[in-house]
Design a protein around this motif. Structure first.
Motif, PDB file in Angstrom:
ATOM      1  N   ARG A   4      32.651  14.431 -13.025  1.00  3.65           N
ATOM      2  CA  ARG A   4      31.662  14.250 -14.088  1.00  3.65           C
ATOM      3  C   ARG A   4      30.790  15.499 -14.162  1.00  3.65           C
ATOM      4  O   ARG A   4      30.195  15.913 -13.168  1.00  3.65           O
ATOM      5  N   VAL A   5      30.700  16.068 -15.377  1.00  2.00           N
ATOM      6  CA  VAL A   5      29.889  17.255 -15.602  1.00  2.00           C
ATOM      7  C   VAL A   5      28.831  16.918 -16.644  1.00  2.00           C
ATOM      8  O   VAL A   5      29.146  16.381 -17.708  1.00  2.00           O
ATOM      9  N   LEU A   6      27.579  17.236 -16.330  1.00  2.00           N
ATOM     10  CA  LEU A   6      26.476  17.055 -17.261  1.00  2.00           C
ATOM     11  C   LEU A   6      26.163  18.401 -17.895  1.00  2.00           C
ATOM     12  O   LEU A   6      25.875  19.373 -17.186  1.00  2.00           O
ATOM     13  N   VAL A   7      26.233  18.478 -19.217  1.00  2.00           N
ATOM     14  CA  VAL A   7      25.901  19.686 -19.966  1.00  2.00           C
ATOM     15  C   VAL A   7      24.509  19.497 -20.550  1.00  2.00           C
ATOM     16  O   VAL A   7      24.269  18.534 -21.286  1.00  2.00           O
ATOM     17  N   VAL A   8      23.598  20.410 -20.219  1.00  2.00           N
ATOM     18  CA  VAL A   8      22.216  20.325 -20.681  1.00  2.00           C
ATOM     19  C   VAL A   8      21.929  21.547 -21.541  1.00  2.00           C
ATOM     20  O   VAL A   8      21.759  22.656 -21.028  1.00  2.00           O
ATOM     21  N   ASP A   9      21.911  21.348 -22.859  1.00  2.38           N
ATOM     22  CA  ASP A   9      21.672  22.443 -23.797  1.00  2.38           C
ATOM     23  C   ASP A   9      21.191  21.847 -25.101  1.00  2.38           C
ATOM     24  O   ASP A   9      21.775  20.872 -25.585  1.00  2.38           O
ATOM     25  N   GLU A  30      29.221  14.626 -20.125  1.00  2.00           N
ATOM     26  CA  GLU A  30      28.080  14.023 -20.822  1.00  2.00           C
ATOM     27  C   GLU A  30      27.171  15.158 -21.256  1.00  2.00           C
ATOM     28  O   GLU A  30      27.036  16.167 -20.547  1.00  2.00           O
ATOM     29  N   HIS A  31      26.532  14.994 -22.415  1.00  2.00           N
ATOM     30  CA  HIS A  31      25.625  16.010 -22.927  1.00  2.00           C
ATOM     31  C   HIS A  31      24.240  15.414 -23.141  1.00  2.00           C
ATOM     32  O   HIS A  31      24.116  14.299 -23.649  1.00  2.00           O
ATOM     33  N   VAL A  32      23.212  16.159 -22.738  1.00  2.00           N
ATOM     34  CA  VAL A  32      21.829  15.838 -23.082  1.00  2.00           C
ATOM     35  C   VAL A  32      21.170  17.127 -23.568  1.00  2.00           C
ATOM     36  O   VAL A  32      21.624  18.227 -23.234  1.00  2.00           O
ATOM     37  N   GLY A  33      20.085  16.974 -24.358  1.00  2.00           N
ATOM     38  CA  GLY A  33      19.490  18.138 -24.998  1.00  2.00           C
ATOM     39  C   GLY A  33      18.126  18.556 -24.505  1.00  2.00           C
ATOM     40  O   GLY A  33      17.527  19.461 -25.074  1.00  2.00           O
ATOM     41  N   ASP A  34      17.610  17.923 -23.442  1.00  4.12           N
ATOM     42  CA  ASP A  34      16.305  18.347 -22.926  1.00  4.12           C
ATOM     43  C   ASP A  34      16.224  18.102 -21.426  1.00  4.12           C
ATOM     44  O   ASP A  34      17.036  17.381 -20.850  1.00  4.12           O
ATOM     45  N   GLY A  35      15.210  18.706 -20.816  1.00  3.92           N
ATOM     46  CA  GLY A  35      15.078  18.675 -19.370  1.00  3.92           C
ATOM     47  C   GLY A  35      14.808  17.303 -18.777  1.00  3.92           C
ATOM     48  O   GLY A  35      15.365  16.949 -17.737  1.00  3.92           O
ATOM     49  N   LEU A  36      13.948  16.523 -19.409  1.00  3.18           N
ATOM     50  CA  LEU A  36      13.652  15.185 -18.879  1.00  3.18           C
ATOM     51  C   LEU A  36      14.883  14.291 -18.929  1.00  3.18           C
ATOM     52  O   LEU A  36      15.155  13.548 -17.982  1.00  3.18           O
ATOM     53  N   ALA A  37      15.637  14.378 -20.015  1.00  3.88           N
ATOM     54  CA  ALA A  37      16.881  13.598 -20.113  1.00  3.88           C
ATOM     55  C   ALA A  37      17.869  14.045 -19.046  1.00  3.88           C
ATOM     56  O   ALA A  37      18.627  13.230 -18.509  1.00  3.88           O
ATOM     57  N   ALA A  38      17.862  15.331 -18.716  1.00  7.49           N
ATOM     58  CA  ALA A  38      18.753  15.837 -17.670  1.00  7.49           C
ATOM     59  C   ALA A  38      18.411  15.222 -16.313  1.00  7.49           C
ATOM     60  O   ALA A  38      19.302  14.771 -15.584  1.00  7.49           O
ATOM     61  N   LEU A  39      17.123  15.187 -15.988  1.00 10.99           N
ATOM     62  CA  LEU A  39      16.717  14.592 -14.704  1.00 10.99           C
ATOM     63  C   LEU A  39      17.098  13.123 -14.639  1.00 10.99           C
ATOM     64  O   LEU A  39      17.599  12.647 -13.616  1.00 10.99           O
ATOM     65  N   ALA A  41      19.556  11.641 -16.312  1.00 10.37           N
ATOM     66  CA  ALA A  41      21.017  11.528 -16.244  1.00 10.37           C
ATOM     67  C   ALA A  41      21.529  11.821 -14.839  1.00 10.37           C
ATOM     68  O   ALA A  41      22.452  11.157 -14.359  1.00 10.37           O
ATOM     69  N   VAL A  42      20.937  12.795 -14.164  1.00  8.50           N
ATOM     70  CA  VAL A  42      21.373  13.108 -12.799  1.00  8.50           C
ATOM     71  C   VAL A  42      21.073  11.934 -11.877  1.00  8.50           C
ATOM     72  O   VAL A  42      21.917  11.528 -11.080  1.00  8.50           O
ATOM     73  N   ARG A  43      19.890  11.370 -11.990  1.00  9.16           N
ATOM     74  CA  ARG A  43      19.526  10.235 -11.130  1.00  9.16           C
ATOM     75  C   ARG A  43      20.380   9.000 -11.411  1.00  9.16           C
ATOM     76  O   ARG A  43      20.811   8.314 -10.500  1.00  9.16           O
ATOM     77  N   GLU A  44      20.622   8.732 -12.678  1.00  5.75           N
ATOM     78  CA  GLU A  44      21.315   7.498 -13.060  1.00  5.75           C
ATOM     79  C   GLU A  44      22.834   7.589 -12.941  1.00  5.75           C
ATOM     80  O   GLU A  44      23.492   6.616 -12.588  1.00  5.75           O
ATOM     81  N   ARG A  45      23.415   8.739 -13.285  1.00  9.14           N
ATOM     82  CA  ARG A  45      24.871   8.801 -13.375  1.00  9.14           C
ATOM     83  C   ARG A  45      25.523   9.719 -12.353  1.00  9.14           C
ATOM     84  O   ARG A  45      26.738   9.789 -12.278  1.00  9.14           O
ATOM     85  N   ARG A  46      24.736  10.414 -11.577  1.00 12.13           N
ATOM     86  CA  ARG A  46      25.236  11.220 -10.468  1.00 12.13           C
ATOM     87  C   ARG A  46      26.432  12.113 -10.843  1.00 12.13           C
ATOM     88  O   ARG A  46      27.533  11.954 -10.310  1.00 12.13           O
TER      89      ARG A  46
END
Length: 124
Positions: A4-9, A30-39, A41-46
C-alpha cells in the motif's frame, strides 16, 4: 501481497500520473491532497510507503515528515517536490525522508525508487 502506497500531493495532474504508474506496477494506491489527511491516512490505513510533496495546503510536507518521525509510525517516505535545491534536499533527508526526488521527475524512476525503498525497509 500488494504494498500500500499513500500519495500525498495537492496537484491533481501530478498525483494522477503517480497513482497510475504505481498501480500499473502492482501497488495498491491511495491519494490525499493535504498534510492533515496524510497523517490520518497513515494512522488509519498503515501504508507501506508514503510519497510526499512538500508544498501542501495546511500542514506542509516537512511538518508531516517531522510528525511521522516523532510518532510510532516507521513508514518509509519518499519526498517528491518542486523544491529541489540542495538545502531542501538536505533538510528533507535530515527530517527523516528515505529518498528525495525533484520535480519534474520520471514516473518510471519514481516506481523504481519506491521498490528500492521498500526493499531497504525490509518489506517483502
Amino acid at each position: 501481497m500488494s504494498h500500500r502506497v499513500l500519495v500525498v500531493d495537492d496537484d491533481r495532474t501530478v498525483s494522477d500520473v503517480v497513482c497510475r504508474y504505481l498501480e500499473h506496477a502492482g501497488y495498491e494506491v491511495e491519494h490525499v491532497g493535504d498534510g492533515l489527511a496524510a497523517l490520518d491516512a497513515v494512522r488509519e490505513r498503515r501504508p507501506h510507503l508514503v510519497v510526499l510533496d512538500l508544498m501542501l495546503p495546511g500542514l506542509d510536507g516537512l511538518q508531516v515528515c517531522r510528525r511521522l518521525r516523532q510518532g510510532s509510525e516507521g513508514v518509509p517516505i519518499i519526498m517528491l517536490t518542486a523544491r529541489g535545491d540542495e538545502a531542501d534536499r538536505v533538510l528533507g533527508l535530515q527530517l527523516g525522508a528515505d529518498d528525495y526526488l525533484g520535480k519534474p521527475f520520471s514516473p518510471r524512476e519514481l516506481v523504481l525508487r519506491v521498490g528500492s525503498v521498500l526493499r531497504r525497509a525490509g518489506e517483502p
